[in-house]
Design an enzyme around this catalytic site. Structure first.
Site, mmCIF file in Angstrom:
data_model
loop_
_atom_site.group_PDB
_atom_site.id
_atom_site.type_symbol
_atom_site.label_atom_id
_atom_site.label_comp_id
_atom_site.label_asym_id
_atom_site.label_seq_id
_atom_site.Cartn_x
_atom_site.Cartn_y
_atom_site.Cartn_z
ATOM 1 N N THR A 172 0.844 -1.187 0.000
ATOM 2 C CA THR A 172 0.000 0.000 0.000
ATOM 3 C C THR A 172 0.884 1.243 0.000
ATOM 4 O O THR A 172 1.913 1.275 0.678
ATOM 5 C CB THR A 172 -0.899 0.005 1.245
ATOM 6 N N ARG A 200 -13.273 -7.639 -1.730
ATOM 7 C CA ARG A 200 -12.679 -7.344 -0.418
ATOM 8 C C ARG A 200 -12.170 -5.908 -0.395
ATOM 9 O O ARG A 200 -11.540 -5.430 -1.327
ATOM 10 C CB ARG A 200 -11.536 -8.310 -0.131
ATOM 11 N N VAL A 201 -12.463 -5.206 0.699
ATOM 12 C CA VAL A 201 -12.013 -3.831 0.876
ATOM 13 C C VAL A 201 -11.293 -3.725 2.206
ATOM 14 O O VAL A 201 -11.822 -4.157 3.237
ATOM 15 C CB VAL A 201 -13.197 -2.840 0.839
ATOM 16 N N GLY A 202 -10.097 -3.183 2.184
ATOM 17 C CA GLY A 202 -9.332 -3.000 3.411
ATOM 18 C C GLY A 202 -9.473 -1.598 3.956
ATOM 19 O O GLY A 202 -10.477 -0.912 3.743
ATOM 20 N N ASP A 203 -8.440 -1.141 4.655
ATOM 21 C CA ASP A 203 -8.517 0.163 5.315
ATOM 22 C C ASP A 203 -8.232 1.340 4.397
ATOM 23 O O ASP A 203 -8.676 2.459 4.669
ATOM 24 C CB ASP A 203 -7.539 0.196 6.494
ATOM 25 N N GLY A 224 -0.464 -1.919 5.840
ATOM 26 C CA GLY A 224 -0.328 -3.157 6.591
ATOM 27 C C GLY A 224 -1.571 -4.012 6.505
ATOM 28 O O GLY A 224 -2.273 -4.020 5.495
ATOM 29 N N GLY A 226 -4.994 -4.644 6.695
ATOM 30 C CA GLY A 226 -6.108 -3.713 6.666
ATOM 31 C C GLY A 226 -7.237 -4.024 7.618
ATOM 32 O O GLY A 226 -7.837 -3.119 8.217
#
Length: 304
Positions: A172, A200-203, A224, A226
């Protein structure tokens, strides 16, 4: 008026030795692009976007071209940007066929009343805003195709905790800037996790988790694992800690990581700037690509 400053990250993970130099060089190019804008009196938003575009276009990093491939064999991208002067923010998630999602996130912020657009809706908005689209092939690299094929043949990788346990790559990218007017902007962009479930969605595209900016305090971008970052609302947590510690970004990022570990056994890295342009960087992974520059030093610092 505080000094101008810019801090970047290019991923917090176990960067292998043969990729250290490409990461360092990528950091140098990205910091140069953003710093040039700030030196000429440009805005923090412009500097953040420019720096992140350089990293999105550099296939060394997991953002834009060279991003990880999901379990369906596709590239889905996430990005966010926030203006600390107005608290306006824009983000896109699980978007395809956009080489520079940070630019699309900024259009969401400036050309709509929305904060977050996802999937086909984000792609449609890109077409409406005449943001340049690309093919999936433009985003794919042989390195990531080889990585994806290896993961597809590894049954252990498909367990729900595999990403965390194996410390898989997480490049990221992000940037935080303070301009000559004292305005702060933060941005983050990513291709997510390797072999992730489609959608999928992280931070990274979540305001408060991966990105946050407040002119009166400072700005933050994270990298990192997420899911852990989301659970502790990492970016906003670090900004709040900065305020609690009298604006000290170094103390805030260190304490933020301790919270991440204590509460959710998380790992990653955080970059921060306060309203005076002071830098804070912390990570609990083997390596983190990072760079910073401010008016108090002669040359940019780029480290991996």
């Amino acid at each position: 008026m505080g000094k101008i400053a810019l801090v970047l990250h290019g991923g917090a993970w176990d960067i292998p030795p043969d990729l250290v130099e490409p990461h360092r060089q990528g950091m140098e190019k990205a910091i140069a692009a953003g710093w040039k804008i700030l030196q000429k009196g440009g805005s923090a938003l412009d500097a953040v976007e420019a720096s992140i575009i350089v990293m999105e276009d550099d296939e060394t990093f997991n953002a834009g071209r060279g991003s990880f491939i999901n379990a369906a064999g596709e590239v889905e991208l996430d990005a966010s940007i926030m203006n600390g002067a107005t608290f306006r923010a824009g983000a896109v998630a699980a978007v395809q066929n956009v080489r520079n999602p940070i630019t699309l996130a900024r259009r969401v912020m400036e050309k709509s009343e929305n904060v977050l657009l996802v999937g086909l809706g984000a792609s449609r908005f890109a077409r409406e805003q005449k943001v340049k689209l690309c093919s999936q092939d433009d985003l794919l690299t042989l390195r990531e195709l080889d990585r994806w094929r290896e993961m597809q043949s590894d049954p252990d990788f498909k367990s729900k905790d595999a990403f965390k346990k194996k410390r898989k790559a997480s490049d990221t990218v992000g940037a935080v800037a303070v301009d000559k007017k004292g305005n702060i902007a933060s941005g983050t962009s990513t291709g997510g996790t390797p072999n992730k479930h489609p959608g999928r969605v992280g931070d990274s595209p979540l305001i408060g988790a991966g990105t946050y900016a407040d002119n009166s305090i400072g700005g933050v971008s994270t990298s990192g694992w997420g899911e852990a970052m989301i659970r502790v609302v990492m970016a906003k947590t670090v900004v709040d800690l900065m305020e609690r510690h009298g604006g000290d970004p170094a103390k805030a990022v260190q304490e933020g990581l301790k919270i991440l570990v204590r509460k959710v056994d998380g790992y990653g890295g955080v970059i921060a700037l306060n309203a005076s342009g002071e830098v804070g960087i912390a990570f609990n992974t083997p390596r983190m690509a990072r760079a910073y520059m401010h008016t108090g030093i002669a040359e940019p610092v780029a480290l991996v």
